[in-house]
Scaffold this motif. Structure first.
Motif, PDB file in Angstrom:
ATOM      1  N   VAL A 276       0.857  -1.186   0.000  1.00 16.33           N
ATOM      2  CA  VAL A 276       0.000   0.000   0.000  1.00 16.33           C
ATOM      3  C   VAL A 276       0.893   1.236   0.000  1.00 16.33           C
ATOM      4  CG1 VAL A 276      -1.746   1.274   1.315  1.00 16.33           C
ATOM      5  CG2 VAL A 276      -1.820  -1.234   1.242  1.00 16.33           C
ATOM      6  N   LYS A 277       0.523   2.242  -0.761  1.00 17.21           N
ATOM      7  CA  LYS A 277       1.238   3.520  -0.764  1.00 17.21           C
ATOM      8  C   LYS A 277       0.776   4.307   0.474  1.00 17.21           C
ATOM      9  CE  LYS A 277       1.037   3.553  -5.823  1.00 17.21           C
ATOM     10  NZ  LYS A 277       2.436   3.339  -6.181  1.00 17.21           N
ATOM     11  N   ILE A 278       1.709   4.769   1.298  1.00 22.70           N
ATOM     12  CA  ILE A 278       1.366   5.343   2.597  1.00 22.70           C
ATOM     13  C   ILE A 278       2.012   6.711   2.786  1.00 22.70           C
ATOM     14  CG2 ILE A 278       1.587   5.076   5.108  1.00 22.70           C
ATOM     15  CD1 ILE A 278       1.738   2.013   4.612  1.00 22.70           C
ATOM     16  N   ILE A 279       1.209   7.658   3.241  1.00 20.55           N
ATOM     17  CA  ILE A 279       1.721   8.903   3.815  1.00 20.55           C
ATOM     18  C   ILE A 279       1.015   9.099   5.151  1.00 20.55           C
ATOM     19  CG2 ILE A 279       1.871  11.420   3.649  1.00 20.55           C
ATOM     20  CD1 ILE A 279       1.982  11.194   0.653  1.00 20.55           C
ATOM     21  N   MET A 280       1.803   9.275   6.206  1.00 17.19           N
ATOM     22  CA  MET A 280       1.231   9.579   7.517  1.00 17.19           C
ATOM     23  C   MET A 280       1.901  10.828   8.075  1.00 17.19           C
ATOM     24  SD  MET A 280       1.457   7.735  11.232  1.00 17.19           S
ATOM     25  CE  MET A 280       3.142   8.337  11.318  1.00 17.19           C
ATOM     26  N   THR A 281       1.110  11.723   8.612  1.00 18.00           N
ATOM     27  CA  THR A 281       1.637  12.866   9.349  1.00 18.00           C
ATOM     28  C   THR A 281       1.372  12.632  10.830  1.00 18.00           C
ATOM     29  OG1 THR A 281      -0.441  14.086   9.151  1.00 18.00           O
ATOM     30  CG2 THR A 281       1.192  14.420   7.420  1.00 18.00           C
ATOM     31  N   ASN A 282       2.308  13.074  11.664  1.00 14.80           N
ATOM     32  CA  ASN A 282       2.172  12.831  13.093  1.00 14.80           C
ATOM     33  C   ASN A 282       2.996  13.862  13.850  1.00 14.80           C
ATOM     34  OD1 ASN A 282       1.628  11.422  15.601  1.00 14.80           O
ATOM     35  ND2 ASN A 282       1.518   9.514  14.431  1.00 14.80           N
TER      36      ASN A 282
END
Length: 268
Positions: free
Chosen positions: A216-222
């Motif tokens: 899966v292509k993932i971008i997470m901001t945190n």
């Protein structure tokens, strides 16, 4: 054009404006498990999407805008005409009977409350004070366009892990969780720690690792906190980056400053 109809604490309009080069050019479905104001979704306008959040009032509002936009707008025009401090508190305390009136109530309160913050008390009642005596207005054309974009989306009220587990190879997963960390400082935590705990951060990292393994292509901001970074930095396949952004949510000037934000990506 910005078709978001809700202002949301921690919203990702800044990400769209400054980091849009990070988005993959090709993907199958767009999947967002922490929907909030939906800035990234409305920017990308994907042809196939799964949108979810654990906040039922929020999700019901999206469903109503998707399926009953004319009724929502009619109610918003009533709120616009009657808007005042006393009217705001009347609507804040009022229970609604239909999905359209509930959605209009939420959009109106979001527009008229202090700083556009969504916050409820221990009884689950919205309790943000009145924010502006100025006129409020709602653009019909923008709301209609938001409804049109939402026609391509499945909208679900469920836990983030269930939504992440739906993502398959070449889907694009954008995650923007509420910011709760171990030994939290005051930033963001006052209105998120009760709905997104440290255990949730750990569950999120595990769910994203499984999604990564499914390509899966993932971008997470945190939040850029050492404890959060430690969840991802020793796992092959995750790339960690930091950017600086401004926070305008705080009620005092000291809280309105630039912060470092963590961006975690995989398979991009």
């Amino acid at each position: 054009m910005n078709y978001t109809f809700l202002k949301w604490a921690g919203g990702k309009r800044w990400f769209v404006n400054n980091e849009s080069h990070r988005f993959p050019l090709r993907y199958n479905r767009y999947i967002e498990p922490f929907l909030g104001g939906g800035a990234v979704f409305f920017y990308l306008q994907p042809q196939n999407a799964i949108l979810s959040d654990i906040n039922k009032e929020l999700i019901d509002t999206y469903v109503a805008v998707k399926n009953e936009v004319d009724a929502v707008y009619r109610n918003l025009k009533i709120h616009q005409r009657k808007h005042s401090r006393d009217y705001y508190y009347t609507i804040r305390d009022r229970k609604t009977r239909t999905m359209a009136t509930s959605a209009a109530r939420m959009i109106y309160l979001n527009k008229a409350c202090f700083n556009g913050i969504y916050r409820v008390n221990s009884q689950g009642k919205f309790n943000v004070p009145f924010g502006t005596g100025r006129e409020v207005s709602f653009e019909q054309e923008n709301l209609l366009q938001s409804s049109e974009i939402l026609q391509n989306a499945m909208i679900l009220c469920q836990d983030f892990q269930a939504t992440i587990d739906m993502a398959q190879q070449d889907d694009f997963l954008f995650c923007d969780p509420p910011y709760a960390v171990v030994n939290e400082d005051a930033r963001f935590v006052s209105y998120t720690a009760d709905i997104f705990s440290w255990n949730d951060q750990v569950r999120l990292a595990a769910a994203l690792e499984r999604a990564k393994e499914r390509n899966v292509k993932i971008i997470m901001t945190n939040v850029d906190h050492p404890a959060v970074r430690a969840l991802y930095e020793n796992i092959d396949g995750f790339t960690l980056d930091t950017v600086s952004r401004s926070c305008f949510i705080s009620g005092n000037k000291e809280g309105r400053k630039a912060y470092s934000e963590l961006i975690v990506t995989a398979n991009i």
